[in-house]
Design a protein around this motif. Sequence first.
Motif, PDB file in Angstrom:
ATOM      1  N   THR A 118       0.851  -1.189   0.000  1.00 23.89           N
ATOM      2  CA  THR A 118       0.000   0.000   0.000  1.00 23.89           C
ATOM      3  C   THR A 118       0.892   1.246   0.000  1.00 23.89           C
ATOM      4  N   PHE A 119       0.309   2.346  -0.485  1.00 20.23           N
ATOM      5  CA  PHE A 119       0.951   3.655  -0.370  1.00 20.23           C
ATOM      6  C   PHE A 119      -0.067   4.574   0.283  1.00 20.23           C
ATOM      7  N   THR A 120       0.419   5.481   1.103  1.00 19.73           N
ATOM      8  CA  THR A 120      -0.511   6.442   1.679  1.00 19.73           C
ATOM      9  C   THR A 120      -0.269   7.789   1.015  1.00 19.73           C
ATOM     10  N   VAL A 121      -1.288   8.252   0.312  1.00 14.50           N
ATOM     11  CA  VAL A 121      -1.171   9.514  -0.415  1.00 14.50           C
ATOM     12  C   VAL A 121      -2.215  10.468   0.153  1.00 14.50           C
ATOM     13  N   ARG A 122      -1.751  11.539   0.750  1.00 13.47           N
ATOM     14  CA  ARG A 122      -2.630  12.514   1.419  1.00 13.47           C
ATOM     15  C   ARG A 122      -3.697  11.811   2.260  1.00 13.47           C
ATOM     16  N   HIS A 182      -4.084   0.783  -2.507  1.00  7.29           N
ATOM     17  CA  HIS A 182      -3.669  -0.633  -2.531  1.00  7.29           C
ATOM     18  C   HIS A 182      -3.097  -0.930  -3.907  1.00  7.29           C
ATOM     19  N   ALA A 183      -1.796  -0.784  -4.048  1.00  6.39           N
ATOM     20  CA  ALA A 183      -1.166  -0.992  -5.362  1.00  6.39           C
ATOM     21  C   ALA A 183      -1.129  -2.474  -5.712  1.00  6.39           C
ATOM     22  N   VAL A 184      -0.846  -3.310  -4.722  1.00  7.25           N
ATOM     23  CA  VAL A 184      -0.792  -4.772  -4.921  1.00  7.25           C
ATOM     24  C   VAL A 184      -1.504  -5.410  -3.735  1.00  7.25           C
ATOM     25  N   PRO A 193      -3.488  -3.580 -17.092  1.00 11.71           N
ATOM     26  CA  PRO A 193      -3.724  -2.201 -17.521  1.00 11.71           C
ATOM     27  C   PRO A 193      -2.864  -1.209 -16.740  1.00 11.71           C
ATOM     28  N   ASN A 194      -2.818   0.031 -17.211  1.00  7.17           N
ATOM     29  CA  ASN A 194      -2.067   1.070 -16.495  1.00  7.17           C
ATOM     30  C   ASN A 194      -2.553   1.133 -15.044  1.00  7.17           C
ATOM     31  N   GLY A 195      -1.581   1.195 -14.146  1.00 11.56           N
ATOM     32  CA  GLY A 195      -1.931   1.331 -12.732  1.00 11.56           C
ATOM     33  C   GLY A 195      -2.332   0.020 -12.072  1.00 11.56           C
ATOM     34  N   ALA A 196      -2.152  -1.106 -12.767  1.00 11.36           N
ATOM     35  CA  ALA A 196      -2.593  -2.406 -12.223  1.00 11.36           C
ATOM     36  C   ALA A 196      -1.717  -2.883 -11.062  1.00 11.36           C
ATOM     37  N   GLY A 197      -0.455  -2.448 -11.049  1.00 13.48           N
ATOM     38  CA  GLY A 197       0.435  -2.889  -9.961  1.00 13.48           C
ATOM     39  C   GLY A 197       1.659  -3.654 -10.451  1.00 13.48           C
ATOM     40  N   LYS A 198       1.905  -3.625 -11.748  1.00 15.54           N
ATOM     41  CA  LYS A 198       3.027  -4.399 -12.314  1.00 15.54           C
ATOM     42  C   LYS A 198       4.381  -3.867 -11.811  1.00 15.54           C
ATOM     43  N   SER A 199       4.580  -2.542 -11.964  1.00 19.50           N
ATOM     44  CA  SER A 199       5.887  -1.982 -11.564  1.00 19.50           C
ATOM     45  C   SER A 199       6.097  -2.126 -10.065  1.00 19.50           C
ATOM     46  N   THR A 200       5.034  -1.963  -9.302  1.00 21.87           N
ATOM     47  CA  THR A 200       5.154  -2.122  -7.844  1.00 21.87           C
ATOM     48  C   THR A 200       5.593  -3.554  -7.533  1.00 21.87           C
ATOM     49  N   THR A 201       5.026  -4.513  -8.262  1.00 21.46           N
ATOM     50  CA  THR A 201       5.418  -5.918  -8.058  1.00 21.46           C
ATOM     51  C   THR A 201       6.895  -6.111  -8.390  1.00 21.46           C
ATOM     52  N   THR A 229       5.161  -5.696 -19.779  1.00 16.48           N
ATOM     53  CA  THR A 229       5.080  -5.044 -21.087  1.00 16.48           C
ATOM     54  C   THR A 229       3.646  -4.649 -21.402  1.00 16.48           C
ATOM     55  N   HIS A 230       3.523  -3.631 -22.260  1.00 16.89           N
ATOM     56  CA  HIS A 230       2.217  -3.332 -22.856  1.00 16.89           C
ATOM     57  C   HIS A 230       2.233  -3.759 -24.315  1.00 16.89           C
ATOM     58  N   ASP A 231       3.386  -4.318 -24.755  1.00 14.42           N
ATOM     59  CA  ASP A 231       3.519  -4.703 -26.160  1.00 14.42           C
ATOM     60  C   ASP A 231       3.233  -6.198 -26.282  1.00 14.42           C
TER      61      ASP A 231
HETATM   62  N1  LIG Z   1       5.306   5.674  -4.901  1.00 12.19           N
HETATM   63  C1  LIG Z   1       3.981   5.647  -5.019  1.00 12.19           C
HETATM   64  N2  LIG Z   1       3.213   6.439  -4.240  1.00 12.19           N
HETATM   65  C2  LIG Z   1       1.880   6.400  -4.326  1.00 12.19           C
HETATM   66  N3  LIG Z   1       1.182   5.609  -5.174  1.00 12.19           N
HETATM   67  C3  LIG Z   1       1.890   4.805  -5.967  1.00 12.19           C
HETATM   68  C4  LIG Z   1       3.321   4.781  -5.944  1.00 12.19           C
HETATM   69  N4  LIG Z   1       3.743   3.865  -6.855  1.00 12.19           N
HETATM   70  C5  LIG Z   1       2.639   3.361  -7.422  1.00 12.19           C
HETATM   71  N5  LIG Z   1       1.528   3.919  -6.898  1.00 12.19           N
HETATM   72  C6  LIG Z   1       0.141   3.600  -7.250  1.00 12.19           C
HETATM   73  O1  LIG Z   1       0.013   2.187  -7.210  1.00 12.19           O
HETATM   74  C7  LIG Z   1      -0.823   1.744  -8.272  1.00 12.19           C
HETATM   75  C8  LIG Z   1      -0.057   0.743  -9.121  1.00 12.19           C
HETATM   76  O2  LIG Z   1       0.999   1.438  -9.800  1.00 12.19           O
HETATM   77  P1  LIG Z   1       2.083   0.689 -10.698  1.00 12.19           P
HETATM   78  O3  LIG Z   1       3.063   1.715 -11.136  1.00 12.19           O
HETATM   79  O4  LIG Z   1       2.575  -0.491  -9.972  1.00 12.19           O
HETATM   80  O5  LIG Z   1       1.185   0.215 -11.929  1.00 12.19           O
HETATM   81  P2  LIG Z   1       1.617  -0.386 -13.332  1.00 12.19           P
HETATM   82  O6  LIG Z   1       0.760  -1.595 -13.536  1.00 12.19           O
HETATM   83  O7  LIG Z   1       3.075  -0.576 -13.393  1.00 12.19           O
HETATM   84  O8  LIG Z   1       1.141   0.772 -14.317  1.00 12.19           O
HETATM   85  P3  LIG Z   1       1.698   1.237 -15.763  1.00 12.19           P
HETATM   86  O9  LIG Z   1       1.346   0.149 -16.714  1.00 12.19           O
HETATM   87  O10 LIG Z   1       0.917   2.482 -16.017  1.00 12.19           O
HETATM   88  O11 LIG Z   1       3.176   1.474 -15.623  1.00 12.19           O
HETATM   89  C9  LIG Z   1      -1.277   2.988  -9.021  1.00 12.19           C
HETATM   90  O12 LIG Z   1      -2.524   3.377  -8.511  1.00 12.19           O
HETATM   91  C10 LIG Z   1      -0.207   4.008  -8.666  1.00 12.19           C
HETATM   92  O13 LIG Z   1      -0.720   5.312  -8.708  1.00 12.19           O
END
Ligand SMILES: Nc1ncnc2c1ncn2[C@@H]1O[C@H](COP(=O)(O)OP(=O)(O)OP(=O)(O)O)[C@@H](O)[C@H]1O
Length: 267
Positions: free
Chosen positions: A10-14, A19-21, A39-47, A195-197
């Motif tokens: 999780t991330f706490t924003v304001r 819940h990213a993952v 999809p964008n914002g799904a949580g891939k990069s966080t994983t 990837t998105h490709d």
């Molecule tokens: N450092 C952070 N602080 C706050 N929220 C974050 C942070 N990193 C990611 N998030 C949030 O966590 C969620 C998942 O983000 P993430 O970057 O993992 O998605 P993604 O699947 O990689 O997206 P994309 O395909 O657009 O790169 C999103 O809602 C994003 O805004």
Amino acid sequence: MIEADRVGRTFTVRRRVVHAVRDLSFRVGAGEFVACLGPNGAGKSTTIKMLTGILTPTSGRVQVAGLDPSRRRTALARRIGVVFGQRTTLWWDLPLRDSLELVRLLYKVDRKVFRERLDEMCDLLDLGGFLATPVRQLSLGQRMRGDITAALLHDPAVLVLDEPTIGLDVVSKAEVRDFLRRLNAERGTTVLLTTHDLGDVERLCRRVLLIDHGRLAFDGTVDGLRATAPGRASIEDVVAELYLRSRTTPRTPPAPRPAPDGPSATA
Ligand SMILES: Nc1ncnc2c1ncn2[C@@H]1O[C@H](COP(=O)(O)OP(=O)(O)OP(=O)(O)O)[C@@H](O)[C@H]1O
């Protein structure tokens, strides 16, 4: 080789909790080549960041090459290579060769081994023409080839790539894909990429993990993924349908509403 067990972040924003993952579990065995879609914002990069020790999970457990990434980051760095398509790990003002030499020193790669690997990478990725060029002057395709080389100099067992073909032209993409395919087939390196490709997926991966709203929505073969949206001609259409379904599906089931004249039984 890679194990996620009910992982959450999780991330706490304001004061709002994002819940990213959530509750993500999967295993990737040695020698697999797996794509992580969503999809964008799904949580891939966080994983990916949790698997590589950049972020610590807020719940659950991650293991990569037998190590807890956030606790054993230095030890893990010797076992894995990481490439972020949108960012470079190379030194901006140094010629590519010097940048790679610094990576060699950091990873304590023997000079002779380094020379052999660099020769091999020059052959496979055609680096020779721009080893003397400062990283900031490289094209995106050249820079990506440099980043992949840097990630592999220490011959890691696992390679993790976050959008490695983003922004590359069709020829550069084909070259990077061909290289990754050979790396996996010939050296047995375990590869996990986001990837998105969907060309990356069709041409490279036997297995797909689909992450949606931070959860694992699909784990199976590319053919299995196609079967989730029968009648769709291309993998793009299949994935588009899955992403659209995800937009229209509530993330959590709505709370049951009481009937106008008070709570009813199972109606
Ligand atoms: N450092 C952070 N602080 C706050 N929220 C974050 C942070 N990193 C990611 N998030 C949030 O966590 C969620 C998942 O983000 P993430 O970057 O993992 O998605 P993604 O699947 O990689 O997206 P994309 O395909 O657009 O790169 C999103 O809602 C994003 O805004």
